[in-house]
Design a protein around this motif. Sequence first.
Motif, PDB file in Angstrom:
ATOM      1  N   MET A  53      -6.103  -7.469  -1.461  1.00 22.92           N
ATOM      2  CA  MET A  53      -5.971  -7.326  -2.915  1.00 22.92           C
ATOM      3  C   MET A  53      -5.079  -6.167  -3.346  1.00 22.92           C
ATOM      4  O   MET A  53      -4.276  -6.338  -4.267  1.00 22.92           O
ATOM      5  CB  MET A  53      -7.355  -7.215  -3.576  1.00 22.92           C
ATOM      6  CG  MET A  53      -8.032  -8.549  -3.791  1.00 22.92           C
ATOM      7  SD  MET A  53      -7.041  -9.731  -4.752  1.00 22.92           S
ATOM      8  CE  MET A  53      -7.009  -8.927  -6.347  1.00 22.92           C
ATOM      9  N   PRO A  54      -5.149  -4.993  -2.729  1.00 26.20           N
ATOM     10  CA  PRO A  54      -4.244  -3.919  -3.174  1.00 26.20           C
ATOM     11  C   PRO A  54      -2.763  -4.299  -3.046  1.00 26.20           C
ATOM     12  O   PRO A  54      -1.951  -3.943  -3.907  1.00 26.20           O
ATOM     13  CB  PRO A  54      -4.589  -2.746  -2.252  1.00 26.20           C
ATOM     14  CG  PRO A  54      -5.985  -3.013  -1.797  1.00 26.20           C
ATOM     15  CD  PRO A  54      -6.091  -4.509  -1.714  1.00 26.20           C
ATOM     16  N   ALA A  56      -1.565  -7.406  -3.135  1.00 28.96           N
ATOM     17  CA  ALA A  56      -1.300  -8.438  -4.141  1.00 28.96           C
ATOM     18  C   ALA A  56      -1.140  -7.817  -5.526  1.00 28.96           C
ATOM     19  O   ALA A  56      -0.221  -8.164  -6.280  1.00 28.96           O
ATOM     20  CB  ALA A  56      -2.435  -9.468  -4.143  1.00 28.96           C
ATOM     21  N   GLU A  57      -2.032  -6.896  -5.852  1.00 30.67           N
ATOM     22  CA  GLU A  57      -1.955  -6.235  -7.157  1.00 30.67           C
ATOM     23  C   GLU A  57      -0.654  -5.456  -7.311  1.00 30.67           C
ATOM     24  O   GLU A  57      -0.076  -5.402  -8.396  1.00 30.67           O
ATOM     25  CB  GLU A  57      -3.166  -5.338  -7.368  1.00 30.67           C
ATOM     26  CG  GLU A  57      -4.445  -6.131  -7.572  1.00 30.67           C
ATOM     27  CD  GLU A  57      -5.696  -5.278  -7.572  1.00 30.67           C
ATOM     28  OE1 GLU A  57      -5.610  -4.067  -7.234  1.00 30.67           O
ATOM     29  OE2 GLU A  57      -6.760  -5.819  -7.907  1.00 30.67           O
ATOM     30  N   ALA A  58      -0.169  -4.875  -6.227  1.00 24.32           N
ATOM     31  CA  ALA A  58       1.105  -4.146  -6.266  1.00 24.32           C
ATOM     32  C   ALA A  58       2.264  -5.080  -6.590  1.00 24.32           C
ATOM     33  O   ALA A  58       3.279  -4.648  -7.140  1.00 24.32           O
ATOM     34  CB  ALA A  58       1.345  -3.444  -4.930  1.00 24.32           C
ATOM     35  N   GLN A  59       2.119  -6.367  -6.254  1.00 26.49           N
ATOM     36  CA  GLN A  59       3.138  -7.368  -6.568  1.00 26.49           C
ATOM     37  C   GLN A  59       2.912  -7.994  -7.943  1.00 26.49           C
ATOM     38  O   GLN A  59       3.658  -8.880  -8.353  1.00 26.49           O
ATOM     39  CB  GLN A  59       3.126  -8.481  -5.508  1.00 26.49           C
ATOM     40  CG  GLN A  59       3.516  -8.022  -4.123  1.00 26.49           C
ATOM     41  CD  GLN A  59       4.954  -7.533  -4.094  1.00 26.49           C
ATOM     42  OE1 GLN A  59       5.853  -8.153  -4.648  1.00 26.49           O
ATOM     43  NE2 GLN A  59       5.167  -6.393  -3.465  1.00 26.49           N
ATOM     44  N   GLY A  60       1.843  -7.564  -8.638  1.00 31.46           N
ATOM     45  CA  GLY A  60       1.527  -8.135  -9.946  1.00 31.46           C
ATOM     46  C   GLY A  60       0.681  -9.388  -9.863  1.00 31.46           C
ATOM     47  O   GLY A  60       0.560 -10.126 -10.830  1.00 31.46           O
ATOM     48  N   TRP A  61       0.118  -9.649  -8.701  1.00 37.56           N
ATOM     49  CA  TRP A  61      -0.735 -10.840  -8.514  1.00 37.56           C
ATOM     50  C   TRP A  61      -2.186 -10.423  -8.688  1.00 37.56           C
ATOM     51  O   TRP A  61      -2.791  -9.840  -7.800  1.00 37.56           O
ATOM     52  CB  TRP A  61      -0.559 -11.453  -7.134  1.00 37.56           C
ATOM     53  CG  TRP A  61       0.796 -12.005  -6.863  1.00 37.56           C
ATOM     54  CD1 TRP A  61       1.782 -12.263  -7.762  1.00 37.56           C
ATOM     55  CD2 TRP A  61       1.330 -12.366  -5.592  1.00 37.56           C
ATOM     56  NE1 TRP A  61       2.894 -12.763  -7.135  1.00 37.56           N
ATOM     57  CE2 TRP A  61       2.637 -12.835  -5.792  1.00 37.56           C
ATOM     58  CE3 TRP A  61       0.823 -12.329  -4.295  1.00 37.56           C
ATOM     59  CZ2 TRP A  61       3.439 -13.284  -4.757  1.00 37.56           C
ATOM     60  CZ3 TRP A  61       1.622 -12.777  -3.265  1.00 37.56           C
ATOM     61  CH2 TRP A  61       2.914 -13.249  -3.502  1.00 37.56           C
ATOM     62  N   VAL A  62      -2.740 -10.739  -9.842  1.00 35.45           N
ATOM     63  CA  VAL A  62      -4.121 -10.378 -10.120  1.00 35.45           C
ATOM     64  C   VAL A  62      -5.014 -11.617 -10.117  1.00 35.45           C
ATOM     65  O   VAL A  62      -6.168 -11.552  -9.720  1.00 35.45           O
ATOM     66  CB  VAL A  62      -4.232  -9.636 -11.474  1.00 35.45           C
ATOM     67  CG1 VAL A  62      -5.656  -9.248 -11.787  1.00 35.45           C
ATOM     68  CG2 VAL A  62      -3.336  -8.400 -11.459  1.00 35.45           C
ATOM     69  N   THR A  63      -4.455 -12.736 -10.520  1.00 36.58           N
ATOM     70  CA  THR A  63      -5.219 -13.987 -10.570  1.00 36.58           C
ATOM     71  C   THR A  63      -4.572 -15.018  -9.655  1.00 36.58           C
ATOM     72  O   THR A  63      -3.420 -14.862  -9.223  1.00 36.58           O
ATOM     73  CB  THR A  63      -5.263 -14.553 -11.995  1.00 36.58           C
ATOM     74  OG1 THR A  63      -3.937 -14.950 -12.372  1.00 36.58           O
ATOM     75  CG2 THR A  63      -5.794 -13.536 -12.994  1.00 36.58           C
ATOM     76  N   ASP A  66      -1.312 -16.240 -11.034  1.00 35.87           N
ATOM     77  CA  ASP A  66      -0.142 -15.402 -10.744  1.00 35.87           C
ATOM     78  C   ASP A  66       0.502 -15.810  -9.426  1.00 35.87           C
ATOM     79  O   ASP A  66       1.720 -15.911  -9.335  1.00 35.87           O
ATOM     80  CB  ASP A  66      -0.550 -13.913 -10.658  1.00 35.87           C
ATOM     81  CG  ASP A  66      -1.068 -13.350 -11.967  1.00 35.87           C
ATOM     82  OD1 ASP A  66      -0.694 -13.866 -13.035  1.00 35.87           O
ATOM     83  OD2 ASP A  66      -1.846 -12.389 -11.892  1.00 35.87           O
TER      84      ASP A  66
END
Length: 72
Positions: A53-54, A56-63, A66
Amino acid sequence: MATMLTVRLDAELERDLELLCEKSGQSRSDFVRHALRRQIRQAEFAALRSELMPYAEAQGWVTDEDVFRDVS
């Protein structure tokens, strides 16, 4: 070699297991093995997802949307 595992079930869980086995035509052992495999895979997936998840979130993928948006 197979290993035997003894598990204690309360009356309600045993009744539910018996009903599901009757409906599915599976033995109790087959049903429990399948359920245990599924639970193990779900736990492995959850652990992997938490680890990634960290990144993915760094790539802007939260859902999931996305991810699908960028992959499709």
